[in-house]
Design a protein around this motif. Sequence first.
Motif, PDB file in Angstrom:
ATOM      1  N   LYS A  59      16.476  41.188  47.165  1.00 12.92           N
ATOM      2  CA  LYS A  59      17.477  40.193  46.482  1.00 12.92           C
ATOM      3  C   LYS A  59      18.027  40.389  45.236  1.00 12.92           C
ATOM      4  O   LYS A  59      19.079  40.449  44.703  1.00 12.92           O
ATOM      5  CB  LYS A  59      16.856  38.847  46.513  1.00 12.92           C
ATOM      6  CG  LYS A  59      17.369  37.561  46.283  1.00 12.92           C
ATOM      7  CD  LYS A  59      17.069  36.397  46.063  1.00 12.92           C
ATOM      8  CE  LYS A  59      18.089  35.231  45.708  1.00 12.92           C
ATOM      9  NZ  LYS A  59      17.501  33.853  45.534  1.00 12.92           N
ATOM     10  N   THR A  60      16.910  41.029  44.509  1.00 12.73           N
ATOM     11  CA  THR A  60      17.183  41.374  43.169  1.00 12.73           C
ATOM     12  C   THR A  60      17.949  42.393  43.156  1.00 12.73           C
ATOM     13  O   THR A  60      19.116  42.763  42.249  1.00 12.73           O
ATOM     14  CB  THR A  60      15.931  41.910  42.381  1.00 12.73           C
ATOM     15  OG1 THR A  60      14.788  40.884  42.407  1.00 12.73           O
ATOM     16  CG2 THR A  60      16.057  42.549  40.980  1.00 12.73           C
ATOM     17  N   THR A  97      28.595  43.926  47.563  1.00 13.79           N
ATOM     18  CA  THR A  97      27.261  44.060  48.159  1.00 13.79           C
ATOM     19  C   THR A  97      26.649  45.502  48.204  1.00 13.79           C
ATOM     20  O   THR A  97      27.282  46.286  48.500  1.00 13.79           O
ATOM     21  CB  THR A  97      27.359  43.097  49.396  1.00 13.79           C
ATOM     22  OG1 THR A  97      28.132  43.958  50.447  1.00 13.79           O
ATOM     23  CG2 THR A  97      28.074  41.721  49.158  1.00 13.79           C
ATOM     24  N   GLY A 144      20.280  43.292  45.381  1.00 19.75           N
ATOM     25  CA  GLY A 144      21.913  42.994  45.768  1.00 19.75           C
ATOM     26  C   GLY A 144      22.456  42.236  44.562  1.00 19.75           C
ATOM     27  O   GLY A 144      23.394  42.386  44.382  1.00 19.75           O
ATOM     28  N   ASN A 145      21.572  41.493  43.653  1.00 20.59           N
ATOM     29  CA  ASN A 145      22.032  40.804  42.692  1.00 20.59           C
ATOM     30  C   ASN A 145      22.782  41.712  41.486  1.00 20.59           C
ATOM     31  O   ASN A 145      23.822  41.750  40.966  1.00 20.59           O
ATOM     32  CB  ASN A 145      21.023  39.790  42.092  1.00 20.59           C
ATOM     33  CG  ASN A 145      20.798  38.675  42.985  1.00 20.59           C
ATOM     34  OD1 ASN A 145      21.870  38.098  43.793  1.00 20.59           O
ATOM     35  ND2 ASN A 145      19.813  37.771  42.794  1.00 20.59           N
TER      36      ASN A 145
END
Length: 294
Positions: A212-213, A225, A215-216
């Motif tokens: 998630k990190t 993405t 990807g952000n």
Amino acid sequence: MLTGKLPLHVYKANQEVAPLLISEVEAREKVWQNHTNYFSVLWIKEGSGVLETDFSKTTYEASQVYCFNIYQAFALHPETVTNAQLLLFHPNFFCIETYQHEVGCNGVLFNQVYNAQPIAVNSETASELAQLLKNMQEEIATGELATGELVFSYLKIFLVKLTRLKTAQTPTCNPTIPIPAVLTQLETLINEHFTQHHQPSFYAEALHTPLKTLGNLSRKHFHKTLSLLIAEKIILKAKWELLHTDTQVKAVAASLGFKDEYYFSRFFKKHIGLSPAHFRQAEWDMRRGFLSIP
């Protein structure tokens, strides 16, 4: 998935259909979209809104230029009345692969996976670019002797100027907008492993960074993405193999890490709008033509 939503318009560049097209764009309340086999340069003159391409969305505003590769679909979702100019040119007229060393734009304007930022155009440069577009339009309208060579030269200068602007504005060259070290490492890993590893989780694990990190960070700095970064590398390599070799599609699929040729074909068609076989045949038919200048 944007590509699947937009119809693909394949222009067969020949004597009757100009290999270079310049048009005015006006987007008010409705979505404006483009999906062709031409390279596209979109210059936003007025207005603001959201620009969508494949998996990514970014806000746009006046005095920005966006460059799109052949078969790359994109759309404008206007929030205010948007006026722009659209320049389209076919590889038969100006082949980026052939002139990349002279113009330097192959990895900066059209094939830059890791830098989706628009090109900001100041007033001085805007005048120069506008004049070049005007020169191209006037030459095309006259159709006189050596028109193709002159238009080709104007286009070359136009792309050089955009390349210089983009290079000067690239975040990695600007200390005020540093790229996190983990993203630099991500670029290297994708370049090394995209033919074997297609899942974002592989790269997150290799970098010891939560998925998630990572990807952000990718969305923040690259406006894409993780899946799109990987997919774009695969598509760029696939297009090169299909255009420049006679390797069977099955072998191309295998070299890119696809065990199933049909899955590769669906993947390719989802991004390009044509199957690998149809893409190769259509482009070979057109690129074998007589339009290359000079």
